[in-house]
Design an enzyme around this catalytic site. Structure first.
Site, PDB file in Angstrom:
ATOM      1  N   LYS A 104       0.853  -1.190   0.000  1.00  0.00           N
ATOM      2  CA  LYS A 104       0.000   0.000   0.000  1.00  0.00           C
ATOM      3  C   LYS A 104       0.884   1.233   0.000  1.00  0.00           C
ATOM      4  CE  LYS A 104      -3.594   2.381   2.623  1.00  0.00           C
ATOM      5  NZ  LYS A 104      -4.533   2.326   3.748  1.00  0.00           N
ATOM      6  N   LYS A 127      -2.226  -1.554  -3.791  1.00  0.00           N
ATOM      7  CA  LYS A 127      -3.092  -0.385  -3.706  1.00  0.00           C
ATOM      8  C   LYS A 127      -2.277   0.892  -3.797  1.00  0.00           C
ATOM      9  CE  LYS A 127      -6.053   1.931  -0.442  1.00  0.00           C
ATOM     10  NZ  LYS A 127      -6.500   2.048   0.918  1.00  0.00           N
TER      11      LYS A 127
HETATM   12  C1  PBG Z   1      -7.437   3.284   5.657  1.00  0.00           C
HETATM   13  C2  PBG Z   1      -7.739   3.242   4.218  1.00  0.00           C
HETATM   14  C3  PBG Z   1      -7.565   4.238   3.228  1.00  0.00           C
HETATM   15  C4  PBG Z   1      -8.117   3.722   2.052  1.00  0.00           C
HETATM   16  C5  PBG Z   1      -8.585   2.452   2.356  1.00  0.00           C
HETATM   17  N1  PBG Z   1      -8.315   2.163   3.672  1.00  0.00           N
HETATM   18  C6  PBG Z   1      -7.047   5.611   3.303  1.00  0.00           C
HETATM   19  C7  PBG Z   1      -5.685   5.912   3.712  1.00  0.00           C
HETATM   20  O1  PBG Z   1      -4.812   5.058   3.813  1.00  0.00           O
HETATM   21  O2  PBG Z   1      -5.499   7.092   4.004  1.00  0.00           O
HETATM   22  C8  PBG Z   1      -8.214   4.443   0.734  1.00  0.00           C
HETATM   23  C9  PBG Z   1      -9.257   3.938  -0.200  1.00  0.00           C
HETATM   24  C10 PBG Z   1      -9.565   4.821  -1.349  1.00  0.00           C
HETATM   25  O3  PBG Z   1      -8.946   5.866  -1.591  1.00  0.00           O
HETATM   26  O4  PBG Z   1     -10.486   4.438  -2.092  1.00  0.00           O
HETATM   27  N2  PBG Z   1      -6.132   3.318   6.034  1.00  0.00           N
END
Ligand code: PBG
Length: 323
Positions: free
Chosen positions: A195, A248
């Protein structure tokens, strides 16, 4: 030999011919639909930053989940917005928390629909970071303990898959051990393994009210230029017990999906995140793009890169289009 014996256009002559030789197909059964649940009653409120998405309350979520299942989508991914936030995000593992109640409602209405839960503290902490803040740092090991409590409470409420999205080191191992020890050996882990600290999460942070109040997430989420590090993250999560690993964002990271596909045999999920989704929505709204065609091309590209599973806010629209 070449032309004129080889004519590449022969296999493109009509829809049936093209369909016959098509190498990548996106189906409703490849998709996971994210849902936002907040405290309240009778809610179905449009989310301003994310066209076509809504905030539901635990009492309205089952009807939505029933529709999702009827479209042939196998799973939903739940994000929770609690009423009360605190330093450690204690509503995240409350027995009567917003997510725990939503899971129960969905499982009662549509037991066959897979319920996946986001396991991360950012929506539950007053400072909006994904873990416990000590000084000006997010503390890794104490966060793992809280995430484990959170995952366990989701499993107790009936979740089929827990999805840690915090990027702390070692959390998959902690969660896997706790699930095993508490009789949830069949609850799967879909880890957000690679991520990135992406600018594409903007609309989501607005929707989930989870933007950090100071600093950013770059000490835990990955630096976008890195490739090898993503492979190391994925390998570690698999070793620690992840059943499905995720890359992601998806669209801006197709090379990462492709490399992961070459290297790992477990199912790979890709998250077509909020900013990527809204690029398509806003360009269509501005009259610059054919929305359906663009959306399908994006999802096809993610699948072609090697993803088995796509998490997308377009899931319902795609399922309707394909049926
Ligand atoms: C929580 C999380 C996030 C997303 C999914 N889970 C945001 C982040 O890491 O700030 C983003 C999902 C999206 O942008 O569709 N940590």
């Amino acid at each position: 030999m070449g032309f004129p014996r080889n004519r590449m256009r022969r296999l493109r002559t009509g829809p049936a011919m093209r369909s016959l030789v098509r190498q990548t197909k996106v189906g409703a059964d490849d998709l996971i639909y994210p849902l936002f649940v907040r405290e309240g009653k009778g809610l179905k409120e449009p989310i301003k930053s994310m066209a076509g998405c809504f905030h539901f309350s635990p009492d309205t979520i089952a009807a939505e989940a029933t529709e999702v299942a009827s479209l042939g989508i196998p799973a939903v991914l739940l994000f929770g917005l609690p009423d009360k936030k605190d330093e450690i995000g204690s509503q995240a593992w409350a027995e009567d928390g917003v997510i725990q109640r939503a899971i129960e409602q969905i499982k009662q209405a549509v037991p066959e629909l897979l319920v996946i839960t986001d396991v991360c503290l950012c929506e539950f902490t007053s400072h909006g970071h994904c873990g416990v803040v000590k000084g000006d740092k997010v503390d890794n090991d104490s966060t793992c303990g809280l995430l484990t409590k959170m995952a366990l409470s989701h499993a107790q409420a009936g979740a089929d898959i827990v999805a840690p999205s915090d990027m702390m080191d070692g959390r998959v191992k902690c969660i896997r051990e706790a699930l095993e020890e508490n009789g949830f050996e069949n609850v799967a882990i879909m880890s957000y393994a690679a991520k990135y600290a992406s600018a594409f999460y903007g609309p989501f942070r607005d929707a989930a009210e989870s933007a950090p109040s100071f600093g950013d997430r770059r000490t835990y989420q990955m630096d976008p230029p890195n490739v090898g590090e993503a492979m190391a993250e994925i390998a570690l999560d698999i070793e620690e017990g992840a059943d499905i690993v995720m890359v992601k964002p998806a669209l801006a990271y197709l090379d990462i999906i492709y490399r992961a596909r070459q290297r790992f045999d477990c199912p790979i999920a890709a998250y077509n995140v909020s900013g990527e989704y809204m690029m398509v929505k806003s360009s269509a709204a501005a009259g610059l793009a054919d929305e359906q065609a663009t959306m399908m091309e994006v999802l096809t590209a993610i699948k072609r890169a090697g993803a088995d599973i796509i998490i997308t806010y377009s899931a319902k629209e795609v399922a309707k289009l394909l049926s």
